[in-house]
Design an enzyme around this catalytic site. Structure first.
Site, PDB file in Angstrom:
ATOM      1  N   ALA A  53       7.395   0.845   8.561  1.00 22.21           N
ATOM      2  CA  ALA A  53       8.660   1.202   9.190  1.00 22.21           C
ATOM      3  C   ALA A  53       8.479   1.113  10.700  1.00 22.21           C
ATOM      4  O   ALA A  53       7.414   1.422  11.221  1.00 22.21           O
ATOM      5  CB  ALA A  53       9.086   2.609   8.779  1.00 22.21           C
ATOM      6  N   LYS A  81      16.611  -1.030   9.314  1.00 24.45           N
ATOM      7  CA  LYS A  81      16.418   0.411   9.429  1.00 24.45           C
ATOM      8  C   LYS A  81      17.283   0.955  10.566  1.00 24.45           C
ATOM      9  O   LYS A  81      17.204   0.479  11.698  1.00 24.45           O
ATOM     10  CB  LYS A  81      14.945   0.723   9.703  1.00 24.45           C
ATOM     11  CG  LYS A  81      14.658   2.199   9.955  1.00 24.45           C
ATOM     12  CD  LYS A  81      13.202   2.430  10.318  1.00 24.45           C
ATOM     13  CE  LYS A  81      12.985   3.874  10.742  1.00 24.45           C
ATOM     14  NZ  LYS A  81      11.586   4.144  11.135  1.00 24.45           N
ATOM     15  N   VAL A 188     -18.891  -9.602  12.925  1.00 26.47           N
ATOM     16  CA  VAL A 188     -19.711  -9.418  14.123  1.00 26.47           C
ATOM     17  C   VAL A 188     -20.981  -8.661  13.747  1.00 26.47           C
ATOM     18  O   VAL A 188     -20.944  -7.561  13.199  1.00 26.47           O
ATOM     19  CB  VAL A 188     -18.942  -8.646  15.213  1.00 26.47           C
ATOM     20  CG1 VAL A 188     -19.856  -8.357  16.410  1.00 26.47           C
ATOM     21  CG2 VAL A 188     -17.710  -9.430  15.652  1.00 26.47           C
ATOM     22  N   GLY A 348       3.470   3.448  14.992  1.00 28.50           N
ATOM     23  CA  GLY A 348       2.224   2.695  14.947  1.00 28.50           C
ATOM     24  C   GLY A 348       2.311   1.330  15.585  1.00 28.50           C
ATOM     25  O   GLY A 348       1.528   0.987  16.488  1.00 28.50           O
TER      26      GLY A 348
END
Length: 501
Positions: A53, A81, A188, A348
């Site tokens: 979201a 949304k 890595v 986020g």
């Protein structure tokens, strides 16, 4: 002739949303015939696709990249949304809506909500959400884009998306690689440094050596470069935001109305999310492991699934907080390597996006000026702390005392700035957006009022307008918004039209 100070080679460690959003932006901004951008992605690390979201700033990010919205919607199984519904947060059985956009329109050069507050305190004024086009459209399951005059509430509807985060990363990967980003699959194994502490080269497990001038760590919670090589410290905010775990599981959708909003429902030791995509519902439970066992949390989550599970439960864990220095020397952390605040308000991807924007503003020369780095770190810290405070607000204002978790939340200490915001609203209904912080007046009002915080006053100049005229204007605004929302197509129908190629 003066020698160029431009950085010519950039190495990104890690894919996922953070890595590919960064790579896609660099591929758009830089001429990759003159610059080298390499992204190293380990096949051992699998992305976590729990649905995603977002908030409206993601639309700007896509536009900057020149991404066609219909192509994006189809490629990521996205839906639209218009905000977030919070259920059982204030108390069990109570719900409120945090919409994008604005409430009403300002009148007499004063914020709209002060006129509404005056009448609300007098027992009138109506539901706050009746003055939001986004809230009213969400309530009726509608979304669309309509050619409208600038005076119409439809002209400037604010929206974001729900989408499959793995598909979005893949979409941006194809975008970036097509534009010249070098994609290397490998792990890595070793890092060499210059005498001055800057990263020099990376050695992969297959022995391949990668060198660059600027390294961007998008390796997630592992923070392979920023923490493990550059020694970045971490500010732990677990006392303020105790949720440290999540369970994610998708299910089939049994909902004929494709809801154009996210739902968050408060539970015994945290909260659950419901994110509707075109092909499934994303579900999850964010909880505090200190206050419940994962088996009990899983039982609570499974009990609310609307349809058949489409995968096994995915268990996640984290530590809430941030690195006060996410840029050290020639290494910058973006995404989870820099910090994490629980996804209650869908921040986020925005924190990735804002980190990239900040990087573009303070893009380094090969001198890596400390003043640039310090400014980046100060601005990043400020943004993380402001988002943290907004999330804390949801918990601290609860009336719930039915579990140990919620009793803990009622006693969370507020930062000085958050305490000041709460008190200012209680005293006079005033809300100030500090330093262009992410969440605006609409967001603060929606959550403070929705969580039960009541103002004892309003702007005194509101009294220049008669009560009858205030009522007339409030009624007119609500009527226009209601009629405008009713002409929008059903959200599912609008999505279906976009999917017709």
């Amino acid at each position: 002739m003066s020698q160029s100070m431009s950085i010519k080679s950039i190495v990104i460690v890690g894919g996922g949303s953070a890595g590919w959003m960064t790579a896609a932006t660099l591929s758009k901004v830089l001429d990759l015939s003159k610059y080298s951008v390499t992204l190293i992605e380990s096949e051992d690390v699998k992305g976590v696709s729990v649905g995603e979201a977002t908030i409206p700033q993601i639309t700007l990010f896509n536009r900057i990249l020149g991404i066609d919205e219909a192509d994006f919607i189809r490629a990521t199984n996205a839906t639209y949304k218009l905000g977030i519904e919070f259920k059982d947060w204030k108390r069990k059985g109570h719900a409120y809506f945090h919409p994008f956009g604005t409430f009403g329109i300002n009148m007499e050069a004063l914020p709209f909500h002060h006129f509404w507050l005056k009448r609300f305190n007098e027992g009138a004024g109506g539901d706050l959400c009746s003055y939001s086009i986004e809230a009213m459209a969400a309530k009726s399951g509608r979304f669309g884009k309509v050619n409208a005059q600038n005076t119409s509430p439809l002209a400037n509807m604010s929206y974001a998306y729900h989408f499959d985060s793995t598909l979005y990363a893949n979409f941006l990967r194809d975008f970036a690689v097509m534009r010249g980003v070098r994609h290397i699959k490998g792990k890595v194994e070793a890092v060499s440094k210059h005498p001055n502490g800057h990263i020099n080269t990376l050695t992969l497990q297959n022995g391949h050596c990668i060198d660059g001038e600027f390294y961007i760590d998008c390796s997630g919670f592992r923070s392979l470069l920023l923490e493990k090589e550059m020694g970045a410290t971490f500010n732990d905010w677990s006392d303020l935001l105790p949720c440290d775990s999540a369970i994610a599981i998708p299910c089939k959708s049994a909902d004929s109305m494709l809801k154009p909003y996210t739902q968050s429902t408060a539970k015994t030791a945290g909260w659950t999310w419901r994110i509707p995509l075109q092909h499934r519902i994303g579900n999850g439970y964010v909880y505090a492991s200190k206050f419940t066992e994962k088996e009990a949390a899983l039982d609570e989550l499974m009990a609310q699934l609307e349809g058949e599970p489409l995968a096994e439960p995915n268990f996640l864990a984290w530590k809430t907080g941030m690195r006060p220095r996410s840029w050290i020397k020639n290494c910058l952390g973006i995404g989870l390597s820099a910090g994490f605040v629980e996804p209650l308000e869908s921040t986020g991807l925005h924190l990735i996006q804002s980190a990239i924007a900040r990087l573009m503003t303070l893009f380094p020369s090969n001198r890596f000026c400390q003043s640039d780095i310090d400014m980046y770190n100060r601005q990043t810290t400020k943004e993380f702390e402001q988002i943290r405070d907004f999330i804390v607000l949801h918990y601290a204002l609860t009336e719930r005392n039915d579990s140990e978790f919620w009793r803990y939340c009622r006693n969370i200490s507020l930062s000085d700035s958050l305490e000041q915001k709460v008190q200012l609203y209680k005293d006079s209904g005033r809300i100030f957006r500090i330093d262009n912080e992410l969440f605006n007046e609409t967001s603060w009002l929606a959550v403070m009022h929705g969580q039960g915080l009541r103002s004892e006053g309003y702007h005194p100049l509101v009294d220049r307008m008669s009560t009858s005229l205030i009522d007339e204007r409030l009624s007119h605004i609500a009527s226009v918004i209601d009629k405008s929302a009713s002409v929008l197509p059903e959200h599912a129908h609008f999505i279906a039209q976009l999917n017709v190629k």
